[in-house]
Design a protein around this motif. Sequence first.
Motif, PDB file in Angstrom:
ATOM      1  N   HIS A  59      -8.184 -13.894  16.617  1.00  0.00           N
ATOM      2  CA  HIS A  59      -7.237 -13.326  17.585  1.00  0.00           C
ATOM      3  C   HIS A  59      -7.025 -14.221  18.794  1.00  0.00           C
ATOM      4  N   PHE A  61       0.877  -1.175   0.000  1.00  0.00           N
ATOM      5  CA  PHE A  61       0.000   0.000   0.000  1.00  0.00           C
ATOM      6  C   PHE A  61       0.909   1.218   0.000  1.00  0.00           C
ATOM      7  N   VAL A  72       2.982  -4.702   2.834  1.00  0.00           N
ATOM      8  CA  VAL A  72       2.102  -5.244   3.867  1.00  0.00           C
ATOM      9  C   VAL A  72       2.133  -6.776   3.888  1.00  0.00           C
ATOM     10  N   ALA A  76      -0.718  -7.538  11.269  1.00  0.00           N
ATOM     11  CA  ALA A  76       0.176  -8.551  10.692  1.00  0.00           C
ATOM     12  C   ALA A  76      -0.117  -8.792   9.212  1.00  0.00           C
ATOM     13  N   PRO A 130      -0.283 -10.800  15.328  1.00  0.00           N
ATOM     14  CA  PRO A 130      -0.593  -9.537  15.996  1.00  0.00           C
ATOM     15  C   PRO A 130      -1.383  -8.580  15.115  1.00  0.00           C
ATOM     16  N   ASN A 131      -1.913  -7.523  15.724  1.00  0.00           N
ATOM     17  CA  ASN A 131      -2.611  -6.478  14.977  1.00  0.00           C
ATOM     18  C   ASN A 131      -1.703  -5.971  13.867  1.00  0.00           C
ATOM     19  N   THR A 191      -6.213  -9.681   7.512  1.00  0.00           N
ATOM     20  CA  THR A 191      -7.338  -9.215   6.689  1.00  0.00           C
ATOM     21  C   THR A 191      -6.890  -9.026   5.241  1.00  0.00           C
ATOM     22  N   THR A 192      -5.685  -8.540   5.066  1.00  0.00           N
ATOM     23  CA  THR A 192      -5.171  -8.326   3.706  1.00  0.00           C
ATOM     24  C   THR A 192      -5.075  -9.659   2.959  1.00  0.00           C
TER      25      THR A 192
HETATM   26  N1  LIG Z   1      -6.013   0.330   2.394  1.00  0.00           N
HETATM   27  C1  LIG Z   1      -4.902   0.406   3.105  1.00  0.00           C
HETATM   28  N2  LIG Z   1      -4.028   1.411   2.931  1.00  0.00           N
HETATM   29  C2  LIG Z   1      -2.880   1.486   3.636  1.00  0.00           C
HETATM   30  N3  LIG Z   1      -2.508   0.576   4.554  1.00  0.00           N
HETATM   31  C3  LIG Z   1      -3.339  -0.445   4.780  1.00  0.00           C
HETATM   32  C4  LIG Z   1      -4.577  -0.594   4.072  1.00  0.00           C
HETATM   33  N4  LIG Z   1      -5.186  -1.719   4.511  1.00  0.00           N
HETATM   34  C5  LIG Z   1      -4.370  -2.240   5.451  1.00  0.00           C
HETATM   35  N5  LIG Z   1      -3.271  -1.469   5.606  1.00  0.00           N
HETATM   36  C6  LIG Z   1      -2.147  -1.744   6.517  1.00  0.00           C
HETATM   37  O1  LIG Z   1      -1.716  -3.049   6.256  1.00  0.00           O
HETATM   38  C7  LIG Z   1      -1.266  -3.676   7.452  1.00  0.00           C
HETATM   39  C8  LIG Z   1      -1.988  -5.006   7.609  1.00  0.00           C
HETATM   40  O2  LIG Z   1      -3.358  -4.760   7.860  1.00  0.00           O
HETATM   41  P1  LIG Z   1      -4.399  -5.932   8.094  1.00  0.00           P
HETATM   42  O3  LIG Z   1      -5.730  -5.285   8.298  1.00  0.00           O
HETATM   43  O4  LIG Z   1      -4.254  -6.921   7.002  1.00  0.00           O
HETATM   44  O5  LIG Z   1      -3.848  -6.562   9.443  1.00  0.00           O
HETATM   45  P2  LIG Z   1      -4.533  -7.624  10.421  1.00  0.00           P
HETATM   46  O6  LIG Z   1      -3.525  -8.668  10.686  1.00  0.00           O
HETATM   47  O7  LIG Z   1      -5.837  -8.064   9.853  1.00  0.00           O
HETATM   48  O8  LIG Z   1      -4.752  -6.723  11.690  1.00  0.00           O
HETATM   49  P3  LIG Z   1      -5.847  -6.799  12.879  1.00  0.00           P
HETATM   50  O9  LIG Z   1      -5.522  -8.019  13.670  1.00  0.00           O
HETATM   51  O10 LIG Z   1      -5.568  -5.558  13.656  1.00  0.00           O
HETATM   52  O11 LIG Z   1      -7.201  -6.825  12.246  1.00  0.00           O
HETATM   53  C9  LIG Z   1      -1.556  -2.696   8.566  1.00  0.00           C
HETATM   54  O12 LIG Z   1      -0.347  -2.020   8.863  1.00  0.00           O
HETATM   55  C10 LIG Z   1      -2.560  -1.754   7.974  1.00  0.00           C
HETATM   56  O13 LIG Z   1      -2.441  -0.460   8.532  1.00  0.00           O
END
Ligand SMILES: Nc1ncnc2c1ncn2[C@@H]1O[C@H](COP(=O)(O)OP(=O)(O)OP(=O)(O)O)[C@@H](O)[C@H]1O
Length: 409
Positions: free
Chosen positions: A195, A11, A16, A38, A35-36, A41-42
């Motif tokens: 989580h 991004f 990411v 990580a 962790p948050n 979701t991506t």
């Molecule tokens: N559209 C976006 N633009 C910029 N950065 C993004 C975008 N979507 C996600 N990120 C960044 O990508 C990284 C991974 O995000 P992601 O939501 O995949 O993490 P996660 O493991 O699901 O987190 P959580 O456990 O907090 O839900 C994070 O640093 C987030 O800020």
Amino acid sequence: MLDVADLSVTFGDQRVLSGVDFDVERGTLVGLVGPNGAGKTTVLRTVKGTLEPDGGTVRVDGEPVADRSAKAVGRLVASTPQGTDLSFDFTVRQTVEMGRTPHLGRFDRMGECDHTAVETAMERASVDRFADRPFTSLSGGERQRVLLARALAQETPVLLLDEPTANLDINHAVRTLELVRSLVADGKTAVAAIHDLNLAARYCDELVLLADGAVRAAGRPSDVLTSDTLRDAFDAETLVTTQPGTDAPLVTPLAEREAVDRQVHVVGTGAPAADALASLVGADCRVSVGVVPAGDAAAERAADLDCEAVTVPAFAGVDDTARERAVALARAADAVVVAGAVGDGNAPVVEAGRVRLGVETDGRDGPDDAPSGLVGDTVPLAALPAAVATLPPPVETDAAAPLGQSSTD
Ligand SMILES: Nc1ncnc2c1ncn2[C@@H]1O[C@H](COP(=O)(O)OP(=O)(O)OP(=O)(O)O)[C@@H](O)[C@H]1O
């Protein structure tokens, strides 16, 4: 069934995901943990085709998701979002009906099989009694179950769940994961970002541990959830034991704490003694164990943790040399901790301790099996370091037996 290969996502200038690889067999549930931020979701967004990766491929049944139309992907992959903060002006039934969209042409009306799929999905997710209520009038947990019903109504072979239990009380969390397990038993393939590591360990066939956008460990929960991998991924100290009645790991986070500067001698065998050793070493105690049979779980854990173990060959019984060394260690220790079965041969070792503590062992062999009267207070494993920390400070005695001398084995 689902094959994720060398996925990378950026991004702006922030990488990411990098080189994320894993595959999920039909009829299994794989948990994405980490962790948050990580990247869980991506990964899910990339798998369902709503986010195009910079590199790598996602294949469902061998064919890249990127080569299929959105509608075709919608017939293969259903997902539930992480948040439930959607401003729908729809009833629950209408919300669940949206799951049928990939099966309908632009001007098609829902047919009998669509209505059946919607009713069945609402029943399975236990939201049928809310069917005519506005989605926005439901609690967060109820909405989460409606969104699961919407995904079920989609009748896809692959199910992606982003934090399916985040807003649920423990009863509904367990029921939701039991439901996912039954779907998986019926042949669905599911990936869930979860989580709660202990729920993930209990319900998932395999886990993929992500941190900083990369896979740090993948495989069976007991292989993935170790103190070392969790320290690496979460930068946190944890105690990993076993969930009662299962083989699933039980992760207990250890609070930031003062090191416990105490010398402790553990008497006992098997998993209880091994877990007591890990807990005490995790609290920075100096720990020894014995007398234990060579090859026992406690002897092996002592070797892993670099603790002195006084051992004798398996089935050989406690000999004098071993007993003398263990008695010396017990005398020099601030406390003797009894965890797991203790035979008569070890009674003098326990008796040599100035303070004797038992560790609760959840029905496994434990202090109750020690020769009667040997053990004083019994504490839960999680409270052991704290119990040791409150002992009086060390006293110098002639009996001091510095740790680290060679074992008798
Ligand atoms: N559209 C976006 N633009 C910029 N950065 C993004 C975008 N979507 C996600 N990120 C960044 O990508 C990284 C991974 O995000 P992601 O939501 O995949 O993490 P996660 O493991 O699901 O987190 P959580 O456990 O907090 O839900 C994070 O640093 C987030 O800020």
